[in-house]
Design a protein around this motif. Structure first.
Motif, mmCIF file in Angstrom:
data_model
loop_
_atom_site.group_PDB
_atom_site.id
_atom_site.type_symbol
_atom_site.label_atom_id
_atom_site.label_comp_id
_atom_site.label_asym_id
_atom_site.label_seq_id
_atom_site.Cartn_x
_atom_site.Cartn_y
_atom_site.Cartn_z
ATOM 1 N N ASP A 118 34.700 18.648 -0.931
ATOM 2 C CA ASP A 118 33.359 19.195 -0.685
ATOM 3 C C ASP A 118 32.388 18.385 -1.538
ATOM 4 O OD1 ASP A 118 30.995 20.620 -0.486
ATOM 5 O OD2 ASP A 118 31.944 22.584 -0.682
ATOM 6 N N TYR A 119 31.521 17.612 -0.881
ATOM 7 C CA TYR A 119 30.546 16.848 -1.662
ATOM 8 C C TYR A 119 29.176 16.886 -0.996
ATOM 9 C CZ TYR A 119 31.358 12.810 1.502
ATOM 10 O OH TYR A 119 31.477 11.975 2.586
ATOM 11 N N GLN A 120 28.151 16.935 -1.844
ATOM 12 C CA GLN A 120 26.780 16.935 -1.372
ATOM 13 C C GLN A 120 26.306 15.501 -1.158
ATOM 14 O OE1 GLN A 120 25.144 19.058 -4.740
ATOM 15 N NE2 GLN A 120 25.128 20.994 -3.624
ATOM 16 N N THR A 121 25.338 15.330 -0.255
ATOM 17 C CA THR A 121 24.821 13.994 0.046
ATOM 18 C C THR A 121 23.323 13.955 -0.231
ATOM 19 O OG1 THR A 121 24.643 14.658 2.370
ATOM 20 C CG2 THR A 121 26.599 13.435 1.736
ATOM 21 N N PRO A 122 22.894 13.205 -1.244
ATOM 22 C CA PRO A 122 21.475 13.199 -1.616
ATOM 23 C C PRO A 122 20.596 12.383 -0.685
ATOM 24 C CG PRO A 122 22.725 11.742 -3.040
ATOM 25 C CD PRO A 122 23.730 12.441 -2.182
ATOM 26 N N GLY A 123 21.174 11.436 0.064
ATOM 27 C CA GLY A 123 20.378 10.637 0.996
ATOM 28 C C GLY A 123 19.740 9.435 0.345
ATOM 29 N N GLY A 124 19.336 8.489 1.177
ATOM 30 C CA GLY A 124 18.730 7.263 0.689
ATOM 31 C C GLY A 124 17.257 7.435 0.339
ATOM 32 N N LEU A 125 16.798 6.605 -0.609
ATOM 33 C CA LEU A 125 15.410 6.617 -1.055
ATOM 34 C C LEU A 125 14.730 5.308 -0.687
ATOM 35 C CD1 LEU A 125 15.926 7.984 -4.701
ATOM 36 C CD2 LEU A 125 15.376 9.317 -2.651
ATOM 37 N N THR A 126 13.412 5.339 -0.599
ATOM 38 C CA THR A 126 12.646 4.099 -0.523
ATOM 39 C C THR A 126 12.564 3.497 -1.927
ATOM 40 O OG1 THR A 126 10.514 5.142 -0.948
ATOM 41 C CG2 THR A 126 11.261 5.061 1.348
ATOM 42 N N LEU A 127 12.128 2.261 -2.010
ATOM 43 C CA LEU A 127 11.999 1.608 -3.312
ATOM 44 C C LEU A 127 11.010 2.359 -4.190
ATOM 45 C CD1 LEU A 127 12.691 -0.781 -5.167
ATOM 46 C CD2 LEU A 127 10.832 -2.065 -4.067
ATOM 47 N N GLU A 128 9.913 2.804 -3.605
ATOM 48 C CA GLU A 128 8.897 3.526 -4.384
ATOM 49 C C GLU A 128 9.441 4.857 -4.894
ATOM 50 O OE1 GLU A 128 8.495 2.274 -1.364
ATOM 51 O OE2 GLU A 128 7.253 0.515 -1.840
ATOM 52 N N GLN A 129 10.194 5.563 -4.063
ATOM 53 C CA GLN A 129 10.784 6.829 -4.496
ATOM 54 C C GLN A 129 11.796 6.611 -5.614
ATOM 55 O OE1 GLN A 129 12.284 8.094 -0.717
ATOM 56 N NE2 GLN A 129 10.411 9.181 -0.123
ATOM 57 N N MET A 130 12.589 5.572 -5.495
ATOM 58 C CA MET A 130 13.581 5.288 -6.525
ATOM 59 C C MET A 130 12.911 4.926 -7.844
ATOM 60 S SD MET A 130 16.676 2.482 -6.594
ATOM 61 C CE MET A 130 15.540 1.091 -6.657
#
Length: 676
Positions: A234-246
């Motif tokens: 069971d693992y959660q997935t945070p999803g990808g970020l844009t460069l600005e968000q990161m």
């Protein structure tokens, strides 16, 4: 402060102890199994790397990343904890997550399903005692893949051990292993529990696993292997970020937009339960003939709350492998033949609902998908006077699937891909002991997996066809003075109808066949034996360097009005260099010091966005304490020693430039393993 005191305690204790000399072999002295086709490494015609205990010890409890990434040509990535993918010679192109285009075996059994998908993240790295990684097509023995093959092996000798560790971000790991000979039986019982909150938000992981096996040698000519594996992940997935968000916050999960909710709001994640059971039988029918047969079945319950939907998959798998073997020997020639069949059936019922903050909402689509694949194979090994070694094989591969839409409406279709003859020829010449040159040519073919035929956009892509290509390579293996081993290889792989990942505006993926690729590369390895130093402080020392140097290009690749021909293949670094130094200090303290350099990576097919190159360092301290009937092995691992800002797995070709999945900063694992 606790970590510093622990480390000082280890160093102080080492003054009062002694350490036996390590008798580790050079790779040239290792035997490879090659799925019951054993041979010495120096004689092998195959492009193979062996991951032994020394490399497996580098892994953290939840993953095999550190050991696999020490292998030239192999690369394991972690988009988020629990979400891993493996590429061999650039096969990341079609793997947004998981393992595709790579065949994976566990002992006698098959982890990959009939469509080519493998849930490798269900396997605890502590279960694995040894690994063989075959690079490029090995179609004569392992069927239709173009990437490579992994052979995972569990214990074959007696062992009783317990393992406990804690680490950064609430990490906890516990395991137990009991392996014993009892009469004609060799049993293994393995149990593991792992959890962590992880570095980013919405990225916690929990895994439970039980593994049972029995090797029953009921006569000196015949044996039975039985295996049962249960894993609950069971693992959660945070999803990808844009460069600005990161840059604004590396730890955040994918935020909401005006059109779509965020990963935390939707409780995005994957819950995967699998039970796999199998039995195999090996018998010597005569001094020259033997027979092997394996039957297995598995069931998978897969849930995936995603940003745009909630998916349930129920998978049933059945597989068979059988072959008859013949061996003969004349004056100066030894020969082996193998004729057999391997096949499988993969049946999936997949249901998609609206995702109402992590709960099932209204139904969207219900579908039934069945994939059938198999191959007949014939292989021949000839050994001429212990000088010239040949491995010639061919397989006839078939793959088909049928699908049916259950809701809404009702429609169905069946697709049968063209059968493929896939030859493979390898030659090795031994010039002298410890020095060989090899050449190899082979054809690979890789059909789309179920997750590519019916991807997360919930549409069936009947226009998707298998990718295929020819691989040619040459290599040299040389032992120097009994203390060094050097290996180098050059390959040229031309792939047609390459399967490439796309994303729509909702973040849903789909796949297309897009032109061809030209993949050329050099892979090198330099490894030393243990040096026993006449020094009271530094007692033993060994090292290992590996590197991959690639020129992978798209060929004849257009997308709409854009011509990407000549662009770098997406997601593949041109250069990776890895090192591992092992020291024994003060006669007892063992230190493993490793580095991983990765050059910049193109993140989309247009090559308009690239990652930064990076170097990541890890260090591990190991210290044994001997008691009457037990040995405690204390260890401290420090990951990302230099606190590097880096990405361990990109979302390639991501819509909205959400490429980035930031990896953890400096972190530690502190543990103890008890051997009885």
């Amino acid at each position: 402060m606790v970590r510093i005191c622990f480390l000082l305690f280890i160093i102080c204790c080492s003054f009062f102890s002694s350490q036996k000399r390590d008798s580790a072999e050079l790779i040239s002295e290792v035997k490879i199994d090659a799925y019951r086709k054993p041979t010495s490494y120096i004689h092998s015609t195959k492009s193979v790397s062996v991951v032994s205990q020394g490399l497996l010890n580098q892994n953290t409890p939840e993953r095999m990343l550190e050991s696999i990434n020490q292998i030239a040509g192999a690369r394991m990535e972690e988009r988020s904890p629990g979400s891993y993918r493996i590429s061999v010679r650039g096969s990341t192109l079609r793997s947004p997550f998981g393992v595709r285009n790579i065949k994976v075996y566990l002992d006698d059994f098959i982890l990959s399903d009939a469509s080519g998908n493998t849930y490798l993240n269900l396997i605890s790295p502590e279960l694995i005692d040894r690994m063989e990684i075959y690079k490029g097509p090995e179609s004569g023995d392992y069927g239709a893949v173009t990437g490579g093959t992994l052979l995972l092996q569990t214990r074959s000798s007696e062992n009783t051990s317990a393992h406990l560790s804690i680490g950064s971000y609430g990490t906890f790991n516990q395991s137990f292993d009991l392996s014993r000979n009892v009469g004609k039986h060799f049993f293994e019982v393995f149990q593991n529990y792992y959890r962590t909150d992880s570095y980013r938000k919405q990225s916690a992981v929990e895994r439970k696993q039980i593994f049972l096996k029995d090797h029953f040698q009921y006569t000196h000519k015949a044996s039975v292997n039985a295996m049962l594996l249960f894993s609950d992940l069971d693992y959660q997935t945070p999803g990808g970020l844009t460069l600005e968000q990161m840059q604004a916050d590396r730890k955040q999960a994918r935020p909401a937009t005006s059109a779509l909710p965020g990963a935390e709001e939707q409780n995005a994640g994957i819950r995967n339960k699998m039970i796999l059971a199998g039995i195999s039988h090996q018998i010597s029918l005569s001094p020259k003939f033997s027979h092997f047969v394996m039957l297995q079945g598995s069931y998978v319950d897969f849930e995936n709350p995603f940003i745009t939907n909630y998916e349930n998959r129920f998978e049933r798998n059945f597989a068979l492998r059988t072959h008859i073997n013949y061996e003969d020997q004349w004056d100066r020639v030894t020969a082996e033949w193998r004729f057999g069949f391997e096949g499988g059936i993969n049946s999936i019922v997949v249901k998609n609902y609206d995702n109402s903050k992590g709960a099932k909402g209204n139904p969207q689509n219900f579908d039934d998908l069945k994939n059938t694949s198999g191959f007949y194979f014939l292989s021949q090994k000839l050994n001429f006077n212990e000088k010239l070694f040949t491995d010639i094989s061919i397989s006839l591969n078939s793959n088909s699937y049928r699908w049916e839409r259950l809701f809404p409406g009702n429609e169905n279709e069946k697709v049968h891909f063209k059968n493929q003859w896939l030859p493979n020829v390898g030659l090795t010449y031994l010039f002298e002991k410890g020095f060989s040159i090899r050449a190899k040519i082979g054809k690979g073919n890789s059909a789309p997996t179920n997750e590519e035929i019916r991807s997360s956009n919930q549409e069936f892509n009947q226009n998707l066809v298998p990718e295929y290509g020819w691989n040619k390579e040459i290599g040299i293996r040389k032992e120097v003075g009994g203390i060094l081993f050097l290996e180098g290889s050059y390959f040229d792989f031309r792939m047609k109808d390459a399967i490439v990942r796309r994303q729509n505006e909702k973040g849903q993926e789909y796949f297309v066949n897009q032109g061809s690729t030209v993949q050329k590369g050099v892979e090198v390895l330099l490894e030393s034996r243990n040096f026993n130093l006449a020094n009271t402080v530094f007692n033993n020392f060994k090292f290992r360097f590996s590197g991959s140097f690639y020129r992978f290009r798209f060929d004849n690749y257009t997308q709409g009005n854009n011509d990407f021909s000549g662009n770098n293949v997406t997601g593949v670094p041109s250069t990776t260099i890895n090192s591992l130094f092992n020291f024994i200090v003060l006669k007892k303290l063992s230190i493993d010091y490793s580095h991983f350099y990765t050059s910049k990576i193109p993140l989309n097919d247009a090559n308009s966005t690239w990652s930064e190159s990076n170097i990541v360092g890890n260090i591990q301290f190991r210290f044994p304490l001997q008691f009457d009937k037990a040995q405690l092995n204390l260890y401290l691992q420090i990951q990302n020693l230099y606190n590097t800002d880096y990405i361990l797995g990109f979302d390639i070709n991501a819509f909205g430039n959400r490429f980035y999945n930031p990896a953890a900063k400096r972190n530690f694992v502190l543990g103890v393993k008890a051997d009885f």
